[in-house]
Write an enzyme that holds these catalytic residues in place. Structure first.
Site, short mmCIF file in Angstrom:
data_model
loop_
_atom_site.label_atom_id
_atom_site.label_comp_id
_atom_site.label_asym_id
_atom_site.label_seq_id
_atom_site.Cartn_x
_atom_site.Cartn_y
_atom_site.Cartn_z
N LYS A 30 0.88 -1.13 0.01
CA LYS A 30 0.12 -0.06 0.14
C LYS A 30 0.94 1.25 -0.06
CE LYS A 30 -4.02 1.95 2.66
NZ LYS A 30 -4.86 1.92 3.86
N SER A 80 -9.88 1.81 2.86
CA SER A 80 -8.88 2.60 2.11
C SER A 80 -8.00 1.66 1.34
CB SER A 80 -8.24 3.51 2.88
OG SER A 80 -7.23 2.91 3.84
N SER A 120 -9.87 -0.84 7.25
CA SER A 120 -9.24 -0.68 5.71
C SER A 120 -8.80 -1.66 5.14
CB SER A 120 -8.18 0.60 5.77
OG SER A 120 -9.00 1.73 5.69
#
Ligand code: GLN
Length: 483
Positions: free
Chosen positions: A79, A154, A178
């Protein structure tokens, strides 16, 4: 089966049996990325030449008699709020466009030491704030299972990359859901570990008392293998614990869950939960009973307070953590001229997106004199009571079962105009984050034309070993039971 859909044990069996090389695997992932990433938009940066070089180096090591390491042949996407040496960290924000970190996150170092190859950086909501990956400054991610739908957020890029066969596993970060929520939207497995079990060094802070890094993977075993590698004490993160999870199977025969008591919080079974999600929960409960588990109803009576508590505390922490982005020390200068106040004001106004600004304003407000006691302090007190709610529930069961999200993935654009509707996506995941507990989302297999649904299992703190065991048993059970 295509090689870019293989699990870690399948990859390693292929490497051992010489039916697979790391280089051939790398080429398959890179092909899939080249074909589908322009539309899915999961990877923000990737260095294909470096991936091939790393893969060749792994093959060479193995060919010259090197031992198979824990994550040999595993290709990991990271990420874009976690630092990787030689790659930019943008947090999907304009304010960090082109920013190169000067050190690598502990989790990434540990992945490399265990033999994993880093594929590149994955799209996400800006500074990890969002539930649909539509808050990225670099465009939304599309759900690989149906490209009209959001992948969740997210860590939407992380979930989409695994689901699309772009990498074997991915790292995400979970502050209020997330990892788990996008895992459920993309039909993959996602683990949020106990707070403190994984080092946050090299993770860009959103809300430091909630943030945890965890894996997204094709199966529970892969998530467990990655978690074992990345967790454990790191002297460079003062909040990291010495605990390292062990894998202790519940029963030799995973077909039985006798003696297991599963608690289902009544608050997650009624109003506000979509029909498809309720059906998946009912079916899962029936199957658990068939496997010998006892399913009891429990109560988490403060659930309806969790969203305000989470958004007050996480925004307060975010407003402080994000104060450092002033376009002087990090990232590009988006505006020149004026005095120092103008410089900060204009650069921050241009650099941050609407959702990040909303959180900074909210966080600053709840911390301001006169409102601190009414909001921040009260929310901290509620945090303790919510933890106690979980402690009480665990006196009645071994593991809690809830949906991961109250609804299946929605259409791109469906909730972007309504922040409150978007925040509701977190209703099942934030209570766990407030209490700092471990939780895993596993997909409930559906017939092909139905929307993905995930279920969440939660255990007491530091019981990841049990969490994995229960989750793996349920995975075996669910595989044979399509709804
Ligand atoms: N959707 C939640 C939020 O926007 C959770 C985000 C996260 O876990 N990083 O705050």
């Amino acid at each position: 089966m295509q090689a870019n859909r293989l699990t870690i044990s399948e990859i390693q069996a292929g490497l051992k049996g010489k039916t697979l090389t790391c280089e051939s695997l790398a080429r398959q992932y890179l092909d899939a990325i080249q074909k589908h990433n322009p539309d899915i938009n999961a990877f923000l940066s990737i260095d294909p030449d470096q991936v091939i070089l790393d893969a060749k180096a792994s093959d060479q090591r193995l060919n010259s008699g090197g031992a198979m390491r824990e994550l040999e042949g595993v290709f990991a996407g990271i990420k874009d709020n976690i630092h990787v040496h030689g790659m930019t960290t943008t947090c999907a924000s304009k304010i960090l466009k082109g920013f190169s970190p000067v050190y690598e996150a502990t989790v990434v170092k540990r992945l490399r030491e265990a033999g994993a190859i880093i594929m590149g950086k994955l799209n996400c909501d800006e500074f990890a704030m969002g539930s649909s990956n539509e808050n990225s400054a670099y465009g939304p991610v599309k759900n690989p299972l149906n490209r009209n739908l959001v992948p969740g957020g997210s860590s939407g890029g992380s979930a989409a990359a695994v689901a699309a066969g772009f990498c074997t596993v991915a790292l995400g970060s979970d502050t209020g859901g997330s990892i788990r929520q996008p895992a459920s939207f993309c039909s993959v497995v996602g683990l949020k570990p106990t707070y403190g079990t994984v080092s946050r060094r090299g993770l860009v802070a959103f809300a430091s008392s909630f943030d945890q890094i965890g894996p997204l993977a094709l199966c529970v075993e892969d998530a467990m293998l990655v978690h074992q590698v990345i967790s454990g004490k790191d002297n460079q993160d003062a909040t990291s614990l010495t605990h390292t999870p062990k894998w202790t199977p519940l029963k030799k025969d995973t077909g039985s869950l006798a003696d297991l008591v599963v608690g289902v919080p009544e608050e997650f079974m009624g109003e506000g939960i979509d029909k498809e999600v309720s059906e998946a929960m009912d079916q899962t409960i029936q199957n658990l009973k068939k496997m010998g588990a006892r399913v009891v109803s429990v109560s988490l009576k403060l659930v309806n307070r969790c969203l305000p508590v989470y958004y007050i505390l996480s925004s307060a922490e975010a407003s402080s953590n994000l104060a450092r982005y002033d376009s002087v020390r990090y990232g590009p200068r988006l505006h020149e001229g004026g005095n120092l106040d103008d410089l900060y004001l204009k650069n921050r106004s241009l650099g941050f997106g609407a959702e990040v600004k909303r959180r900074i304003i909210l966080g600053t407000y709840v911390l301001s004199e006169g409102y601190y006691d009414a909001f921040y302090l009260k929310a901290q007190k509620m945090r303790t009571l919510i933890r106690q709610d979980f402690d009480h529930a665990f006196t009645q069961c071994d593991v809690l079962l809830t949906p991961t999200s109250p609804f299946p993935p929605f259409s791109l654009g469906a909730k972007t105009e309504d922040p409150m509707a978007m925040y509701l996506a977190d209703i099942c995941t934030v209570p766990v984050s407030i209490a700092g507990l471990p939780a895993i989302s596993i997909p409930v297999p559906r017939t092909t034309n139905q929307l993905p649904v995930g279920i969440q299992l939660i255990t007491p703190a530091l019981k990841e070993d049990q969490l994995f065991t229960y989750a793996q048993a349920m995975e075996v059970m669910l595989k044979g039971n399509h709804l």
